[in-house]
Design an enzyme around this catalytic site. Structure first.
Site, PDB file in Angstrom:
ATOM      1  CG  HIS A   1      -1.681  -1.589   1.219  1.00  0.00           C
ATOM      2  ND1 HIS A   1      -2.407  -1.778   2.460  1.00  0.00           N
ATOM      3  CD2 HIS A   1      -2.021  -2.255   0.572  1.00  0.00           C
ATOM      4  CE1 HIS A   1      -2.308  -3.231   2.459  1.00  0.00           C
ATOM      5  NE2 HIS A   1      -2.670  -3.648   1.133  1.00  0.00           N
TER       6      HIS A   1
HETATM    7  C1  LIG Z   1       0.088  -8.806  -2.831  1.00  0.00           C
HETATM    8  C2  LIG Z   1      -1.037  -7.754  -2.763  1.00  0.00           C
HETATM    9  C3  LIG Z   1      -1.850  -7.539  -1.421  1.00  0.00           C
HETATM   10  C4  LIG Z   1      -2.826  -6.791  -1.141  1.00  0.00           C
HETATM   11  N1  LIG Z   1      -3.786  -6.883  -0.770  1.00  0.00           N
HETATM   12  C5  LIG Z   1      -4.894  -5.928  -0.315  1.00  0.00           C
HETATM   13  C6  LIG Z   1      -6.108  -5.731   0.280  1.00  0.00           C
HETATM   14  O1  LIG Z   1      -6.088  -7.136   0.799  1.00  0.00           O
HETATM   15  N2  LIG Z   1      -6.886  -5.160   0.359  1.00  0.00           N
HETATM   16  C7  LIG Z   1      -6.353  -4.349  -0.243  1.00  0.00           C
HETATM   17  O2  LIG Z   1      -7.121  -3.232   0.215  1.00  0.00           O
HETATM   18  N3  LIG Z   1      -5.408  -3.889  -1.693  1.00  0.00           N
HETATM   19  C8  LIG Z   1      -4.734  -4.819  -1.571  1.00  0.00           C
HETATM   20  N4  LIG Z   1      -3.605  -5.101  -2.614  1.00  0.00           N
HETATM   21  C9  LIG Z   1      -3.450  -3.285  -2.951  1.00  0.00           C
HETATM   22  C10 LIG Z   1      -4.045  -3.660  -4.083  1.00  0.00           C
HETATM   23  O3  LIG Z   1      -4.177  -4.504  -4.605  1.00  0.00           O
HETATM   24  C11 LIG Z   1      -4.715  -1.936  -5.341  1.00  0.00           C
HETATM   25  O4  LIG Z   1      -4.690  -1.335  -3.896  1.00  0.00           O
HETATM   26  C12 LIG Z   1      -5.267  -2.049  -6.643  1.00  0.00           C
HETATM   27  O5  LIG Z   1      -4.978  -3.366  -7.035  1.00  0.00           O
HETATM   28  C13 LIG Z   1      -4.614  -0.340  -7.289  1.00  0.00           C
HETATM   29  O6  LIG Z   1      -5.357  -0.962  -8.311  1.00  0.00           O
HETATM   30  P1  LIG Z   1      -4.515  -0.047  -9.655  1.00  0.00           P
HETATM   31  O7  LIG Z   1      -5.543  -0.060 -10.521  1.00  0.00           O
HETATM   32  O8  LIG Z   1      -4.458   1.523  -8.949  1.00  0.00           O
HETATM   33  O9  LIG Z   1      -3.116  -0.732  -9.965  1.00  0.00           O
HETATM   34  P2  LIG Z   1      -2.837  -1.936 -10.113  1.00  0.00           P
HETATM   35  O10 LIG Z   1      -4.203  -2.727  -9.776  1.00  0.00           O
HETATM   36  O11 LIG Z   1      -1.879  -2.077  -9.877  1.00  0.00           O
HETATM   37  O12 LIG Z   1      -3.150  -1.815 -11.947  1.00  0.00           O
HETATM   38  C14 LIG Z   1      -2.215  -0.995 -12.385  1.00  0.00           C
HETATM   39  C15 LIG Z   1      -1.849  -1.497 -13.765  1.00  0.00           C
HETATM   40  O13 LIG Z   1      -1.186  -0.675 -14.372  1.00  0.00           O
HETATM   41  C16 LIG Z   1       0.185  -1.203 -15.246  1.00  0.00           C
HETATM   42  N5  LIG Z   1       1.309  -0.338 -15.934  1.00  0.00           N
HETATM   43  C17 LIG Z   1       1.865   0.004 -14.821  1.00  0.00           C
HETATM   44  N6  LIG Z   1       3.056   1.056 -15.145  1.00  0.00           N
HETATM   45  C18 LIG Z   1       2.780   0.585 -17.090  1.00  0.00           C
HETATM   46  C19 LIG Z   1       3.225   0.973 -17.554  1.00  0.00           C
HETATM   47  N7  LIG Z   1       4.692   1.486 -17.482  1.00  0.00           N
HETATM   48  N8  LIG Z   1       2.877   1.070 -18.637  1.00  0.00           N
HETATM   49  C20 LIG Z   1       1.704   0.740 -18.832  1.00  0.00           C
HETATM   50  N9  LIG Z   1       0.622  -0.059 -18.282  1.00  0.00           N
HETATM   51  C21 LIG Z   1       1.118   0.307 -16.824  1.00  0.00           C
HETATM   52  C22 LIG Z   1       0.517  -2.322 -14.344  1.00  0.00           C
HETATM   53  O14 LIG Z   1       1.139  -3.477 -14.781  1.00  0.00           O
HETATM   54  C23 LIG Z   1      -0.888  -2.720 -13.925  1.00  0.00           C
HETATM   55  O15 LIG Z   1      -1.362  -3.738 -14.204  1.00  0.00           O
HETATM   56  C24 LIG Z   1      -3.223  -5.834  -2.480  1.00  0.00           C
HETATM   57  C25 LIG Z   1      -1.376  -5.658  -3.383  1.00  0.00           C
HETATM   58  C26 LIG Z   1      -0.460  -6.610  -3.407  1.00  0.00           C
HETATM   59  C27 LIG Z   1       0.395  -6.690  -4.237  1.00  0.00           C
END
Ligand SMILES: Cc1cc2nc3c(=O)[nH]c(=O)nc-3n(C[C@H](O)[C@H](O)[C@H](O)COP(=O)(O)OP(=O)(O)OC[C@H]3O[C@@H](n4cnc5c(N)ncnc54)[C@H](O)[C@@H]3O)c2cc1C
Lengths: 251, 584
Positions: free
Chosen positions: B514
């Site tokens: 996080h």
């Molecule tokens: C092991 C683990 C356990 C977790 N458990 C929890 C939990 O229990 N509760 C909770 O609230 N949250 C949890 N989280 C956090 C949660 O996964 C994130 O809050 C959530 O996925 C965020 O969404 P997002 O779309 O911002 O990022 P993401 O879902 O990670 O999506 C971002 C995307 O952007 C892509 N990207 C990055 N850079 C580039 C680029 N230059 N060009 C193209 N694409 C790119 C990445 O490949 C990724 O697919 C956990 C995370 C992990 C890793």
């Protein structure tokens, strides 16, 4: 028992010794042990873990003979044959480590290896330019050189007490000297994690042979579909805890 | 590439939710995701899905550090080192992002978190917030987000127990919850044995009000408002860092992208690594984004009316810094905005061993956690405590995976017969009280571009300037103290060594994924990167979403607010496209 096995083994040359470790848990070990700590063995024998039939002669893909000696001696010491498990070699621990180092992990998969390289604090994590396989082997060499210099023999040739104090000392950084290869970091950050992974990962990778460590824990393994068990066995022993299944059981 | 209405950088959880709102109006949307489209491969099928070494230890689904990582230093007077192995936090990659391999603890944040400066100064006086702690209001209210929280919970089939239904407190739920308009769409998960001991103890001994963590692990088969389905959770203990084999975890790869692919106007381009934002500073507009098509090696340009950054904290911040969009934060003057308020999480834990209780750690779902919120955020009086913030405390049983989830009592040797014996004796009989602590911004905790290290494409890595500061160390010590008090009352045979955040930041130890801030939202362009509508202050058609817009990190997991903000942004973009301009 462990002590006896180890000190007997130390007289044997490399390959002979590995053979010994794999096949000799029965007769040779008894013969050896009888001469040295007979009383203890007599007591221990009935409850000692039955020796695994032993793998067909293992071909190591990454280790050379001296490295194999060193790693086998380490896993035999850290996982002695006792009432809980066979010895580390028979558990596949050396094979696991060898296979990991020969594969993607050993060659730096998921590891950022661009410079500049700057030494750091332990909390900064790994900062060297070597792949894990290169680092591992440097560690085996450094360990044997240090053992030779400080204790008069390479690790595999030390007796059990010397092995124990050697591992205790390197793991608490007591053999580390400024400017020299850090055996403490090597042991704690590379060897020890590989050792526990070898014990507890799925047997498909070569360690945890016959799921021996899962049975030890009472970890039921696969398929882990516990929709009902979650309620039925809440607070009660799980019936499959000591008959785990692994990936191969589903092949 | 042909022009499109909206291009979204990153194909994770937030991107999928934004796209879902836009798809209802048939808006032409292109999502550029650097990773692969996860298929029915080893990662999601039995038996290989249950491979702890491959997915959990080696991080088979995570961002590949050999291609891209970040660097870190504890103070700006030090040299930074790259995180050569990603370990402290684990950014995701591939279609669905980290939202596929999350644990599924899905909280709404308490309402006052969105106006935290107002809350603290109102409650403790104008001097309450130390000068080096730039806490600020987010510029959005809970009431505005509530319908989107609700929608996110229904889309992801969240399981839980309401604590505050339209202002009425409900037994068994979180009494500190802000009022919700509707019940959770699903009943709570089954409680674990350890959770039962914890819940009984804290209620009986201390009058705390334990509740089940809201969970994206589906207790029953579920159909969401889009007709997308979840199976029922198998309590297999392979959740965080894994794809769900039972299709039972609320995740973008199950609920969002398969639906989006059927919508007219939606295009998903995996293997598209975004390199930069093209913009025209004179008119304050983004023209589109440059990306590398990893399947051909070609560099492409995607022109668009609207650019959305939804690529998680590090990439969102990096792309703005590379483009020079918004002034980079300067810790000396305290001026500039891009990179500021970078926060992590101040977690703590206390292991417990019960000789006569069968805790069976392998019977667990990602979020089968029982917690209390009495010591979270500002749910308790901080007068005289010397710190601000807090965290939830609970028994977080989510796996008994044998490589990493084993615990042995203090004093156990690290190898040999006694070590094996301790593993055998205690494996089925241990648990831990864990606390997820808030992390408030500090003037010296910020993100910038690293001057020395680059990724595989030659672009500078992000440099983290971060350490736990005095406030977070005190939060952690306080949570450890509360956890120990509870631990003693739970009647454990042995209480292990408490682990808090006392030393310096350790990049080797996983501390949750996080990481927040860097492109924060707020009402004042001098102290925020995007407006309360997530609209960039300098480029009107550029929007940013994800935890990078959080002005601080609270004592709950981040994905609830990320989901709500992303859904609201989707609706805002539909409005913007109809009538471009600054969104009020
Ligand atoms: C092991 C683990 C356990 C977790 N458990 C929890 C939990 O229990 N509760 C909770 O609230 N949250 C949890 N989280 C956090 C949660 O996964 C994130 O809050 C959530 O996925 C965020 O969404 P997002 O779309 O911002 O990022 P993401 O879902 O990670 O999506 C971002 C995307 O952007 C892509 N990207 C990055 N850079 C580039 C680029 N230059 N060009 C193209 N694409 C790119 C990445 O490949 C990724 O697919 C956990 C995370 C992990 C890793």
């Amino acid at each position: 028992m462990n002590a006896a096995t180890d000190s007997c083994a130390s007289g044997l040359p490399g390959t002979g010794r590995r053979l010994f470790l794999r096949q000799a848990a029965g007769a040779a070990a008894l013969w050896c042990a009888a001469g040295e700590v007979a009383g203890q063995v007599a007591q221990d024998l009935p409850t000692i873990y039955p020796s695994a039939p032993g793998p067909a002669d293992t071909v190591y893909l990454s280790f050379g003979p001296e490295e194999a000696d060193c790693v086998e001696a380490m896993v035999e010491h850290m996982c002695p044959r006792d009432e809980l498990t066979p010895g580390g070699v028979d558990c596949g621990l050396a094979v696991f480590i060898d296979r990991e180092l020969a594969g993607a992990y050993g060659h730096g998969d998921r590891l950022y290896l661009r410079g500049p390289f700057r030494p750091g604090l332990p909390e900064d994590g790994y900062q060297l330019s070597m792949t894990p396989a290169q680092y591992f082997k440097s560690g085996c060499r450094a360990l044997d050189q240090n053992c030779q210099r400080r204790l008069g023999a390479v690790f595999a040739r030390l007796d059990a007490n010397a092995k124990e104090s050697c591992l205790l000392e390197i793991s608490t950084n007591r053999w580390d000297e400024t400017g020299e290869f850090s055996l403490g970091a090597w042991f704690n950050e590379l060897f020890y994690p590989l050792f526990t992974q070898a014990c507890f990962s799925d047997p498909v990778y070569g360690g945890n042979r016959d799921k021996v460590f899962w049975r030890l824990l009472g970890y039921p393994g696969l398929p882990a579909t516990y929709g009902r068990d979650m309620v039925t066995y809440r607070g009660r022993p799980h019936p499959a805890a000591h008959t785990p299944r692994s990936m191969q059981d589903f092949a | 590439m042909p022009h499109c209405a909206v291009v979204i950088v990153g194909g994770g959880l937030a991107a999928g939710l934004v796209a879902r709102q836009l798809a209802r109006d048939g808006v032409e949307t292109v999502v550029l995701e650097r990773g692969a489209d996860l298929g029915p491969g080893a990662e999601s099928r039995l038996p290989t899905q249950r491979d702890e070494l491959r997915w959990a230890v080696r991080g088979g689904l995570m961002q590949d550090a050999a291609v891209e990582t970040c660097t870190h230093r504890r103070s700006r007077h030090e040299l930074a080192r790259p995180m050569r192995r990603l370990a402290a936090f684990l950014p995701g990659t591939g279609v669905g992002g980290a939202g596929n391999h999350w644990n599924g603890q899905c909280f709404r944040w308490t309402d006052y978190n969105l106006a935290l400066r107002t809350r603290f100064t109102g409650r403790y006086g104008p001097q309450a917030i130390p000068p080096d702690m730039p806490i600020q209001d987010w510029g959005v209210s809970y009431d505005e987000l509530e319908p989107y929280y609700d929608l996110f919970e229904r889309l992801f089939g969240i399981a839980g127990q309401a604590g505050n239904l339209r202002g009425e407190l409900r037994p068994g739920g979180n009494p500190f919850e802000a009022p919700r308009q509707h019940e959770f769409p699903q009943r709570p998960l089954e409680i674990t044995e350890a959770g039962r001991i914890f819940a009984e103890t804290v209620a009986r001994e201390f009058g705390h009000r334990p509740f089940p963590s809201p969970a994206a692990n589906s207790p029953d088969p579920y159909v969401n408002p889009d007709g997308m389905r979840l199976g029922s959770c198998q309590y297999c203990g392979h959740c965080d860092r894994f794809l769900c084999e039972a299709n039972a975890k609320g995740s973008p790869e199950l609920l969002l992208y398969p639906w989006l692919r059927r919508q007219k106007g939606f295009t998903l381009r995996p293997h598209a690594h975004v390199l930069g934002i093209e913009h025209d500073p004179t008119v304050g507009r983004a023209r589109g984004v440059r990306y590398l098509d990893l399947t051909t090696g070609e560099e492409c340009f995607q022109p668009a009316d609207v650019v959305v950054l939804a690529a998680f904290t590090l990439t969102n911040t990096r792309l703005l810094l590379l483009a020079g969009l918004g002034r980079a934060y300067d810790p000396v003057s305290g001026e500039g905005v891009v990179g500021r308020n970078f926060c992590f999480q101040a977690n703590s834990g206390v292991p417990l061993f019960f000789r006569d209780r069968w805790l069976n750690p392998f019977l667990a779902a990602g979020a089968s956690t029982t917690v209390i919120d009495e010591f979270n955020d500002d749910n308790f009086d901080h007068t005289g405590l010397g710190f601000l913030g807090g965290g939830y405390i609970g028994v977080g049983m989510s796996s008994g995976r044998p490589i990493t989830a084993r615990r042995t009592p203090p004093g156990t040797p690290r190898w040999g017969t006694a070590w094996k014996r301790a593993n055998a004796d205690w494996y089925a009989h241990n648990c831990a009280i864990g606390a997820q602590g808030s992390c408030y911004p500090h003037r010296e905790n910020y993100l910038e571009l690293d001057p020395d290290y680059t990724d595989a494409y030659g672009q500078p890595l992000v440099r983290l300037n971060f350490d736990f500061r005095e406030n977070e160390r005190r939060v952690s010590a306080f949570l450890v103290e509360q956890s120990l008090r509870i631990a003693r009352a739970m009647g454990a045979t042995i209480i292990g060594a408490a682990a808090g955040r006392s030393g310096q930041f350790d990049t080797r130890a996983y501390q949750g994924s996080h990481i927040t801030g860097g492109t924060i939202m707020g009402g004042d362009p001098a102290t925020s990167v995007v407006s309360p509508r997530l609209q960039h202050w300098e480029a009107e058609n550029l929007f940013v979403v994800g935890a990078s817009v959080f002005a601080h990190n609270g004592g709950h997991n981040p994905t609830g607010p990320v989901g709500a903000l992303a859904l609201r942004l989707g609706d805002d973009l539909a409005r913007y496209l109809a009538q471009p301009g600054r969104l009020a």
